[in-house]
Write a protein that holds these residues in place. Structure first.
Motif, PDB file in Angstrom:
ATOM      1  N   GLU A  64      36.351  30.707  45.182  1.00  0.00           N
ATOM      2  CA  GLU A  64      36.213  31.503  43.959  1.00  0.00           C
ATOM      3  C   GLU A  64      35.957  30.565  42.772  1.00  0.00           C
ATOM      4  N   ILE A  65      35.094  31.001  41.850  1.00  0.00           N
ATOM      5  CA  ILE A  65      34.731  30.151  40.713  1.00  0.00           C
ATOM      6  C   ILE A  65      35.509  30.578  39.467  1.00  0.00           C
ATOM      7  N   TYR A  66      36.048  29.576  38.747  1.00  0.00           N
ATOM      8  CA  TYR A  66      36.767  29.843  37.497  1.00  0.00           C
ATOM      9  C   TYR A  66      36.137  29.039  36.367  1.00  0.00           C
ATOM     10  N   ASN A  67      36.573  29.352  35.139  1.00  0.00           N
ATOM     11  CA  ASN A  67      36.137  28.574  33.981  1.00  0.00           C
ATOM     12  C   ASN A  67      37.350  28.385  33.084  1.00  0.00           C
ATOM     13  N   VAL A  68      37.654  27.128  32.750  1.00  0.00           N
ATOM     14  CA  VAL A  68      38.893  26.874  32.004  1.00  0.00           C
ATOM     15  C   VAL A  68      38.935  27.626  30.675  1.00  0.00           C
ATOM     16  N   LYS A  69      37.754  27.916  30.099  1.00  0.00           N
ATOM     17  CA  LYS A  69      37.734  28.634  28.814  1.00  0.00           C
ATOM     18  C   LYS A  69      37.692  30.151  29.010  1.00  0.00           C
ATOM     19  N   SER A  70      36.715  30.631  29.796  1.00  0.00           N
ATOM     20  CA  SER A  70      36.464  32.085  29.805  1.00  0.00           C
ATOM     21  C   SER A  70      37.124  32.827  30.966  1.00  0.00           C
ATOM     22  N   ASN A  71      37.500  32.101  32.018  1.00  0.00           N
ATOM     23  CA  ASN A  71      38.078  32.788  33.185  1.00  0.00           C
ATOM     24  C   ASN A  71      39.021  31.833  33.916  1.00  0.00           C
ATOM     25  N   PRO A  72      40.166  31.509  33.275  1.00  0.00           N
ATOM     26  CA  PRO A  72      41.049  30.494  33.873  1.00  0.00           C
ATOM     27  C   PRO A  72      41.750  30.992  35.137  1.00  0.00           C
ATOM     28  N   PRO A  73      42.132  30.061  36.028  1.00  0.00           N
ATOM     29  CA  PRO A  73      42.895  30.460  37.214  1.00  0.00           C
ATOM     30  C   PRO A  73      44.302  30.930  36.838  1.00  0.00           C
ATOM     31  N   ALA A  74      45.072  31.345  37.835  1.00  0.00           N
ATOM     32  CA  ALA A  74      46.444  31.819  37.588  1.00  0.00           C
ATOM     33  C   ALA A  74      47.361  30.646  37.212  1.00  0.00           C
ATOM     34  N   GLU A  75      48.591  30.948  36.833  1.00  0.00           N
ATOM     35  CA  GLU A  75      49.622  29.952  36.478  1.00  0.00           C
ATOM     36  C   GLU A  75      49.617  28.780  37.461  1.00  0.00           C
ATOM     37  N   GLY A  76      49.723  27.581  36.948  1.00  0.00           N
ATOM     38  CA  GLY A  76      49.823  26.408  37.814  1.00  0.00           C
ATOM     39  C   GLY A  76      48.496  26.053  38.475  1.00  0.00           C
ATOM     40  N   GLY A  77      47.368  26.580  37.932  1.00  0.00           N
ATOM     41  CA  GLY A  77      46.055  26.248  38.482  1.00  0.00           C
ATOM     42  C   GLY A  77      45.832  26.788  39.882  1.00  0.00           C
ATOM     43  N   LYS A  78      46.399  27.964  40.167  1.00  0.00           N
ATOM     44  CA  LYS A  78      46.232  28.551  41.513  1.00  0.00           C
ATOM     45  C   LYS A  78      45.154  29.641  41.481  1.00  0.00           C
ATOM     46  N   CYS A  79      44.484  29.807  42.636  1.00  0.00           N
ATOM     47  CA  CYS A  79      43.443  30.835  42.756  1.00  0.00           C
ATOM     48  C   CYS A  79      44.076  32.226  42.704  1.00  0.00           C
ATOM     49  N   LYS A  80      43.453  33.124  41.901  1.00  0.00           N
ATOM     50  CA  LYS A  80      43.987  34.478  41.778  1.00  0.00           C
ATOM     51  C   LYS A  80      43.780  35.268  43.067  1.00  0.00           C
ATOM     52  N   LYS A  81      42.788  34.864  43.858  1.00  0.00           N
ATOM     53  CA  LYS A  81      42.494  35.621  45.080  1.00  0.00           C
ATOM     54  C   LYS A  81      43.332  35.175  46.259  1.00  0.00           C
ATOM     55  N   CYS A  82      43.428  33.831  46.459  1.00  0.00           N
ATOM     56  CA  CYS A  82      44.077  33.376  47.698  1.00  0.00           C
ATOM     57  C   CYS A  82      45.275  32.446  47.445  1.00  0.00           C
ATOM     58  N   GLY A  83      45.508  32.070  46.176  1.00  0.00           N
ATOM     59  CA  GLY A  83      46.692  31.262  45.863  1.00  0.00           C
ATOM     60  C   GLY A  83      46.526  29.762  46.103  1.00  0.00           C
TER      61      GLY A  83
END
Ligand code: AMP
Length: 215
Positions: A137-156
């Motif tokens: 999964e692709i994230y963006n630190v500004k517009s679409n950051p991952p979940a707490e602790g830099g974890k993927c929102k989909k798979c952790g």
């Protein structure tokens, strides 16, 4: 749908492709994802590809064509596919043309995602990717950051910066794009398959592509 997504690194091909798969069940075929998974597994393909990828250079055409000839014949391609990051060179495009004739496959069109260079640079340096090779999964630190602790929102799994997203590798990838991949725009224009999309928002681009498919 059967389309090719063309565009510089960071143009949003991956995001657009993922959104399009939700539209009609076509599969996303990303040569970059396939190669990264092979590197992670430490397979023979991965071992051959890793150094090219880390430098931001292209993997040899022969390796890519072997992967794609097999991939396009897998059953899930029957419902349609979105090629993301392939072809990347004129020889790949020529070989793909022959392969598609051989397999009796007709493409809808080639969608060229046109994005200004400053937007590309900003996206690439702020982009993060899920480290789980079957998620990516692709994230963006500004517009679409991952979940707490830099974890993927989909798979952790941990979300990371790709090795080829250092400033040096990014510069090399953009240069490689200009020299080797941008000429495909002219190639597909001649083939009568090219459609240009000014692509500032992936969601808007997806809507435009859907419209073009209907039209
Ligand atoms: P991407 O995720 O599409 O930016 O691809 C990451 C890296 O994988 C590229 O910088 C290349 O090293 C390699 N790669 C991906 N697709 C291709 C291709 N079609 N031809 C050659 N190398 C590729």
């Amino acid at each position: 749908m059967k389309i090719i997504l063309l565009g510089a690194p960071g143009a949003g091909k991956g995001t657009v492709a993922k959104l399009l798969t939700e539209y009609d069940g076509s599969v996303q075929i990303s040569t970059g994802d396939i190669l990264r998974a092979a590197v992670k597994q430490g397979s023979e393909l991965g071992t051959k590809a890793k150094d090219y990828m880390d430098r931001g250079d292209l993997v040899p055409d022969s390796l890519i064509m072997q992967i794609m000839e097999a991939r396009l014949q897998e059953p899930d391609c029957q419902n349609g596919f979105i090629l993301d990051g392939f072809p990347r060179t004129i020889p790949q495009a020529q070989e793909l043309k022959e392969l598609l004739i051989k397999l009796g496959i007709k493409m809808n069109f080639v969608a060229n995602l046109d994005v200004p260079r400053d937007v590309i640079l900003d996206r690439l340096t702020t982009r993060r990717t899920c480290s789980n090779s079957s998620c990516q999964e692709i994230y963006n630190v500004k517009s679409n950051p991952p979940a707490e602790g830099g974890k993927c929102k989909k798979c952790g799994s941990p979300v990371i910066q790709r090795a080829d997203e250092t400033e040096e590798a990014i510069t090399n990838r953009l240069e490689t794009y200009n020299n080797k991949t941008a000429p495909l725009i002219g190639f597909y224009e001649k083939e009568g398959l090219l459609k240009n999309f000014l692509s500032l928002s992936s969601k808007d681009t997806v809507e435009e592509i859907k419209k073009a498919l209907k039209g």
